[in-house]
Structures are given as C-alpha cells and as structure tokens.
Scaffold this motif. Sequence first.
Motif, PDB file in Angstrom:
ATOM      1  N   LEU A 108       0.990  -0.601  -0.106  1.00 25.77           N
ATOM      2  CA  LEU A 108       0.419  -0.226   0.053  1.00 25.77           C
ATOM      3  C   LEU A 108       0.933   1.021  -0.242  1.00 25.77           C
ATOM      4  CD1 LEU A 108      -2.898  -0.709   2.582  1.00 25.77           C
ATOM      5  CD2 LEU A 108      -2.972  -0.812   0.042  1.00 25.77           C
ATOM      6  N   ALA A 109       1.495   1.278   1.122  1.00 26.21           N
ATOM      7  CA  ALA A 109       2.402   2.641   0.763  1.00 26.21           C
ATOM      8  C   ALA A 109       2.599   2.958  -0.466  1.00 26.21           C
ATOM      9  CB  ALA A 109       3.559   2.460   1.719  1.00 26.21           C
ATOM     10  N   GLN A 110       4.395   1.974  -1.087  1.00 25.20           N
ATOM     11  CA  GLN A 110       4.198   1.912  -2.555  1.00 25.20           C
ATOM     12  C   GLN A 110       2.929   2.216  -3.404  1.00 25.20           C
ATOM     13  OE1 GLN A 110       6.108  -1.857  -3.226  1.00 25.20           O
ATOM     14  NE2 GLN A 110       8.130  -1.403  -1.839  1.00 25.20           N
ATOM     15  N   ARG A 111       2.030   1.801  -3.079  1.00 29.64           N
ATOM     16  CA  ARG A 111       1.058   1.919  -3.877  1.00 29.64           C
ATOM     17  C   ARG A 111       0.538   3.010  -4.604  1.00 29.64           C
ATOM     18  NH1 ARG A 111      -3.613  -1.038  -5.892  1.00 29.64           N
ATOM     19  NH2 ARG A 111      -5.148  -0.253  -7.319  1.00 29.64           N
ATOM     20  N   PHE A 112       1.005   4.601  -2.752  1.00 26.88           N
ATOM     21  CA  PHE A 112       0.809   5.709  -2.786  1.00 26.88           C
ATOM     22  C   PHE A 112       2.015   6.625  -2.189  1.00 26.88           C
ATOM     23  CE2 PHE A 112      -3.343   3.559  -2.372  1.00 26.88           C
ATOM     24  CZ  PHE A 112      -4.689   4.291  -3.092  1.00 26.88           C
ATOM     25  N   ALA A 113       2.664   6.668  -3.139  1.00 22.68           N
ATOM     26  CA  ALA A 113       4.624   7.133  -2.678  1.00 22.68           C
ATOM     27  C   ALA A 113       4.149   7.905  -2.922  1.00 22.68           C
ATOM     28  CB  ALA A 113       5.110   5.929  -2.538  1.00 22.68           C
ATOM     29  N   LEU A 213      -4.739  11.795  -3.174  1.00 24.31           N
ATOM     30  CA  LEU A 213      -4.141  12.020  -4.639  1.00 24.31           C
ATOM     31  C   LEU A 213      -2.571  11.211  -4.570  1.00 24.31           C
ATOM     32  CD1 LEU A 213      -6.032  15.309  -4.578  1.00 24.31           C
ATOM     33  CD2 LEU A 213      -6.732  13.205  -5.094  1.00 24.31           C
ATOM     34  N   GLY A 214      -2.888   9.936  -5.159  1.00 24.77           N
ATOM     35  CA  GLY A 214      -1.565   9.243  -5.995  1.00 24.77           C
ATOM     36  C   GLY A 214      -1.553   9.777  -7.046  1.00 24.77           C
ATOM     37  N   SER A 215      -0.293   9.339  -8.267  1.00 28.40           N
ATOM     38  CA  SER A 215      -0.416   9.115  -9.143  1.00 28.40           C
ATOM     39  C   SER A 215      -0.912   8.799 -10.812  1.00 28.40           C
ATOM     40  CB  SER A 215       1.476   8.524  -9.839  1.00 28.40           C
ATOM     41  OG  SER A 215       1.122   8.085  -8.965  1.00 28.40           O
ATOM     42  N   THR A 216      -1.355   7.762  -9.955  1.00 32.52           N
ATOM     43  CA  THR A 216      -2.910   7.415 -10.704  1.00 32.52           C
ATOM     44  C   THR A 216      -4.125   7.157  -9.732  1.00 32.52           C
ATOM     45  OG1 THR A 216      -1.728   5.095 -10.581  1.00 32.52           O
ATOM     46  CG2 THR A 216      -1.036   6.059 -12.629  1.00 32.52           C
ATOM     47  N   ASP A 217      -4.233   6.830  -8.515  1.00 35.00           N
ATOM     48  CA  ASP A 217      -5.540   6.365  -8.142  1.00 35.00           C
ATOM     49  C   ASP A 217      -5.999   7.527  -7.318  1.00 35.00           C
ATOM     50  OD1 ASP A 217      -5.047   3.569  -8.528  1.00 35.00           O
ATOM     51  OD2 ASP A 217      -3.483   3.249  -7.485  1.00 35.00           O
ATOM     52  N   ARG A 218      -7.113   6.851  -6.568  1.00 36.32           N
ATOM     53  CA  ARG A 218      -6.828   8.117  -5.683  1.00 36.32           C
ATOM     54  C   ARG A 218      -8.272   7.972  -4.991  1.00 36.32           C
ATOM     55  NH1 ARG A 218     -12.318  10.116  -5.038  1.00 36.32           N
ATOM     56  NH2 ARG A 218     -12.612   8.454  -5.983  1.00 36.32           N
ATOM     57  N   LEU A 219      -8.252   8.150  -3.720  1.00 38.46           N
ATOM     58  CA  LEU A 219      -9.624   7.649  -2.817  1.00 38.46           C
ATOM     59  C   LEU A 219     -10.106   8.531  -1.625  1.00 38.46           C
ATOM     60  CD1 LEU A 219      -8.050   6.912   0.331  1.00 38.46           C
ATOM     61  CD2 LEU A 219      -7.548   4.974  -0.913  1.00 38.46           C
ATOM     62  N   GLU A 220     -11.198   8.150  -0.644  1.00 41.04           N
ATOM     63  CA  GLU A 220     -11.861   9.090  -0.587  1.00 41.04           C
ATOM     64  C   GLU A 220     -12.496   8.380   0.302  1.00 41.04           C
ATOM     65  OE1 GLU A 220     -14.974  13.373   0.068  1.00 41.04           O
ATOM     66  OE2 GLU A 220     -13.805  12.560  -1.998  1.00 41.04           O
ATOM     67  N   ILE A 221     -12.670   9.370   2.070  1.00 41.86           N
ATOM     68  CA  ILE A 221     -13.255   7.967   3.284  1.00 41.86           C
ATOM     69  C   ILE A 221     -13.382   9.627   3.687  1.00 41.86           C
ATOM     70  CG2 ILE A 221     -13.472   7.290   4.950  1.00 41.86           C
ATOM     71  CD1 ILE A 221     -11.202   5.236   4.116  1.00 41.86           C
ATOM     72  N   ARG A 222     -15.041   9.931   3.601  1.00 44.22           N
ATOM     73  CA  ARG A 222     -15.750  11.112   3.851  1.00 44.22           C
ATOM     74  C   ARG A 222     -17.132  10.779   4.858  1.00 44.22           C
ATOM     75  NH1 ARG A 222     -17.589  16.534   1.047  1.00 44.22           N
ATOM     76  NH2 ARG A 222     -19.184  17.190   2.142  1.00 44.22           N
ATOM     77  N   ASP A 223     -17.130  10.275   5.781  1.00 48.58           N
ATOM     78  CA  ASP A 223     -17.912  10.242   7.083  1.00 48.58           C
ATOM     79  C   ASP A 223     -18.255   8.961   7.061  1.00 48.58           C
ATOM     80  OD1 ASP A 223     -18.405  12.928   7.842  1.00 48.58           O
ATOM     81  OD2 ASP A 223     -19.611  13.329   6.268  1.00 48.58           O
ATOM     82  N   GLY A 224     -17.086   7.653   6.736  1.00 51.10           N
ATOM     83  CA  GLY A 224     -17.075   6.267   6.882  1.00 51.10           C
ATOM     84  C   GLY A 224     -18.306   6.140   5.596  1.00 51.10           C
TER      85      GLY A 224
END
Length: 296
Positions: A108-113, A213-224
């Motif tokens: 995971l750390a490498q994916r979002f480096a 916000l990664g170079s190719t991936d994005r994720l968001e957790i908002r109020d669960g």
Amino acid sequence: MALVGVVDEDPAKTSNASIPVCSYDDVLRNEAIDVVALCVPPGGRARLVAQAVEANKHVMVEKPPATCVRELEDLVTKAAAADVRAAVMFQHRLCLPERLLAAEPRELAQRFAGSTASLVVSRPRHESHYTSGWRARPTSSSGGVTAHLGVHYLDLASQILGPVDSATVVSRVEAAPGVDTQLTGWVRFSSGAMLDVLVTSRSRYRHEQLIILGSTDRLEIRDGAFSADLDGERITRPARPAATLRSEVYRRMVAAIRSGEDIGVLDLARSRPTISALNGLTTGAPDQVLVSDGIE
C-alpha cells in the motif's frame, strides 16, 4: 462470544449492573475467560494489556492502543511470545474495501508513494468535555481531540501511506496543558507522501474526511463512506454505523482465535505508524517516549 463480566471501580455503576461485576485480578485468574476488552482511558492502558497477555488472555484494546511506539512494540512482543491475539479497536479500518484490507502494508505504501493527502476531522465537544475528569489529565488522557477522535482517520491514513518520517504542528489550542481541542499540522511519510491535518472539537459541525491523491489512484473516506479510483476502476462503499463496524471487529477476532490465523488488518502491530504520527503531532517527535502513569 459471550459477555461474562465487567470490571468497574465506580460503585454507582456497579450497583445496578445486570451482568457480574468483578475485579481485574478475578478476570485474569479465571481460566474460562478467553478475551479481555480494555475500554479504559489511554494512560496506564498498556500495563493492563501486558497483564492480560501474561495471563494468556487474548486482548482487544481501544484506541489509541499505546502512548508511544516503544510501549506499543513491547506489547506486540509480549503478545507474540505468549501466542495470543492482540487486536485494536480501530473499526474505521473496515471502511476500506477488501482489496486494500488484504494488501500488505508495504504494498500500500508503495502504491501511494509521493501522494498528497488531506485529513479534516471535526467532532464537536463542549469545552467542559476536556476540562474535567480523566480527559483533563494528560497522564490519563494522553492528549485531547486528536488522540481520542482524530486518531481514527489518522490511522486510516497511516494504514495506506505507511511508516512515518516526521510530523510538524502548525497550530494548537488547548483546554488544559497537554490536552488539545484543535490542532493543525502535517505528517511526512517515508514513502514521500504528505498529509495535511486539521482536527477540532471547537466547531458545531461534525465532519470526517480523508482524501489521498496518488499519481494514478485516488481515494476518499467521508463520514464513513468510501470512494476511490483504483487501477482505472471506480469503487464505492456506503457508510456503516460505528456499532456495526465494532461488532465486525469482534467477529473477526473470534474467527482468528478459533482458526489460529492472524487477525490481519486489526492486528495491534499495524498501529505502529499511527502511534508514531500521533506522537509527532502531540509531542513534536514521532518516536518520543512519554511517561504515563509510571510506565515509561
């Protein structure tokens, strides 16, 4: 699992209890008890965890599970030596989809480096919440709103972004010495990812949000609620109540105990970067050792 007893030192609470009330020593001596859940203030919690592990009890510990990284490492080592499961009640980890829950932390750390991330947590509390009782004492509370409420989304960020390199506090408001009600800062991760942090109990609005916000991936957790673009695929998961997530944590622990398998993402050892980041934001040093209730 079945609830067989509680430990509480407050006579007002124990007099009308509908389940047996016992001492902690009674719990540790009772061979019929398999798991101890520690829902107590953070300061001194590590001592109770260590005693349970030494009595060959599996342990579920509330967040944050330790006051410093060295304290956490000591508990992880003790649990491994006793061959018992030590899990942490960071139930928000289960907001993540299975593909991320099953991934190795290093992956995971490498994916979002090198990612840019932002964390905003607003959990309204009256000022008196942090000026009376155990929450007003740093030795028992181990901090304020960041350690008690902001830590959930800080933990989510740490699970994804990995080991912490440094942390910096930009501003801090305290209700009592060492007890924050508002904090802003940033955390730098070893992968090069950067996380901006804002945690407050001083706003009337409840809001929890983590964006990565990664170079190719994005994720968001908002109020669960979870949403992401991973490998070009849009993924969404609705929010689930905290009680549902907490129940799932216990179910996963029971399954791990019965099967003899690892407890996975809920393992106490997975809290290392979280405790490091929390220490950095609350003390100014990610791996600084604190003294809490006589435990160094």
